[in-house]
Write an enzyme that holds these catalytic residues in place. Structure first.
Site, PDB file in Angstrom:
ATOM      1  N   HIS A 124      40.330  35.043  39.911  1.00  0.00           N
ATOM      2  CA  HIS A 124      40.371  35.159  41.371  1.00  0.00           C
ATOM      3  C   HIS A 124      39.028  35.616  41.919  1.00  0.00           C
ATOM      4  CE1 HIS A 124      41.662  39.628  41.143  1.00  0.00           C
ATOM      5  NE2 HIS A 124      40.533  39.616  41.818  1.00  0.00           N
ATOM      6  N   GLU A 130      44.136  34.351  44.772  1.00  0.00           N
ATOM      7  CA  GLU A 130      44.755  34.349  43.459  1.00  0.00           C
ATOM      8  C   GLU A 130      45.038  32.924  42.968  1.00  0.00           C
ATOM      9  OE1 GLU A 130      44.893  36.963  41.784  1.00  0.00           O
ATOM     10  OE2 GLU A 130      45.565  38.710  42.913  1.00  0.00           O
ATOM     11  N   ASN A 145      41.843  36.792  35.912  1.00  0.00           N
ATOM     12  CA  ASN A 145      42.551  35.529  36.086  1.00  0.00           C
ATOM     13  C   ASN A 145      41.750  34.507  36.884  1.00  0.00           C
ATOM     14  OD1 ASN A 145      42.703  36.607  38.637  1.00  0.00           O
ATOM     15  ND2 ASN A 145      44.940  36.643  38.764  1.00  0.00           N
ATOM     16  N   ASP A 189      37.806  41.688  51.489  1.00  0.00           N
ATOM     17  CA  ASP A 189      39.243  41.964  51.462  1.00  0.00           C
ATOM     18  C   ASP A 189      39.537  43.441  51.700  1.00  0.00           C
ATOM     19  OD1 ASP A 189      38.279  42.892  48.962  1.00  0.00           O
ATOM     20  OD2 ASP A 189      38.954  41.079  47.957  1.00  0.00           O
TER      21      ASP A 189
END
Length: 242
Positions: free
Chosen positions: A138, A143, A136, A67
Site C-alpha cells: 500500500h 490498500e 502489502n 493520510d
C-alpha cells in the site's frame, strides 16, 4: 524508475533529505506531499538539521499529508497531526496556513475529502510526493483491492496494516480501523515521486513494485506508470530484487 540501494536506514534518510531539500532550493514555493510512519522519520530529522544550519528555507513551502486516522483526536500521540508537528513542523519555519493534513475528525467526510482534493489543485498540484510503502504494497492508505479510489477517500485498513501499526499503540484493539487517504490520482499527478523503504520486511513489496505486474492488488506497482519516480531503499529492503 530510478532505484538507489544504500547501505542502511541512516544513509537512506540522508539521501531522501537531500532530494527534498534540492527540490526546495530549486523551487522555494514547492508543494510537497508528505508521508508519516517510521520510514520517513530520519528524513525529517535530517531536514530539521539542514534548516537549523540555514541550508534550507521552508517559509514558502506548502505541504499536503497523505493520510490521517479516522476520528483519532489531533492531540493523540499516534495521530499523524501530532506526528508531523512533533517531528517536523514545530522545528522549521513553515507557515501554519501552508500546512494541510486530512481533517479526519469532521462530519460530512465526503465533502471533507472533496475539499482536500480541491486544495491540492488550487495549490497547483504536488511537485514532490514522498511515499513510504506497506508490507502489502500500500501507499498512503490505498490498500490492495480489485479497484482503487482516485480521490481522497475514507478507507478500511487492511489486516496487515492494522497488524503493522499495532506496535505504535498500547493494544491492537486501540489501532483505528479506518483512515482518510489521498487517492491514487493525486499521488500519480505529482510531478515527482520519492518512495522510501527500509528493512527486510519491505523486500517483497519493493520487488513487486519495480518488477512485478501492474495491479491494484499491489498499489505501489502503479508507480511504474509514472514518468519520474525515485526509489531509495536500504540493502535489507532490496534483498528480493534480482
Amino acid at each position: 524508475m530510478r532505484l538507489h540501494v544504500v547501505e542502511d536506514y541512516k544513509e537512506m534518510s540522508a539521501k531522501a533529505a537531500n532530494i527534498v531539500s534540492s527540490q526546495i532550493i530549486l523551487k522555494p514555493n514547492s508543494v510537497l506531499g508528505l508521508a508519516t510512519g517510521s520510514t520517513p522519520l530520519g528524513m525529517y530529522e535530517n531536514l530539521v538539521e539542514m534548516h537549523k544550519r540555514g541550508s534550507v528555507d521552508f517559509s514558502e513551502v506548502i505541504t499536503f499529508n497523505l493520510d490521517e486516522y479516522l476520528n483519532l483526536p489531533l492531540e493523540h500521540p499516534q495521530s499523524y497531526h501530532h506526528y508531523m508537528y512533533n517531528n517536523f513542523f514545530d522545528h522549521i519555519n513553515i507557515a501554519s496556513e501552508n500546512i494541510n493534513i486530512p481533517p479526519a475528525n469532521k462530519e460530512n467526510l465526503e465533502e471533507v475529502c472533496l475539499k482536500y482534493d480541491r486544495r491540492i489543485r488550487k495549490a497547483g498540484g504536488i511537485d514532490l510526493q514522498v511515499l513510504g510503502i506497506g508490507v502489502n504494497g500500500h501507499i498512503g492508505f490505498n490498500e490492495p483491492d480489485h479497484k482503487l479510489k482516485t480521490g481522497t477517500h475514507v478507507v478500511d485498513l487492511a489486516k496487515e496494516t492494522i497488524e503493522a501499526n499495532s506496535r505504535f499503540f498500547a493494544t491492537k484493539k486501540g489501532v483505528p480501523r479506518q483512515a482518510i487517504s489521498m487517492g491514487m490520482s493525486s499521488i500519480m499527478r505529482a510531478q515527482k515521486i520519492l518512495l522510501l523503504a527500509s528493512g527486510e520486511q519491505k523486500a517483497q513489496a519493493i520487488k513487486k513494485t519495480i518488477s512485478g505486474k501492474i495491479t491494484t492488488e499491489v498499489p505501489a506497482s502503479l508507480l511504474q506508470l509514472h514518468t519520474d519516480v525515485t526509489i531509495v531503499v536500504d540493502e535489507a529492503a532490496a534483498k528480493a530484487i534480482n
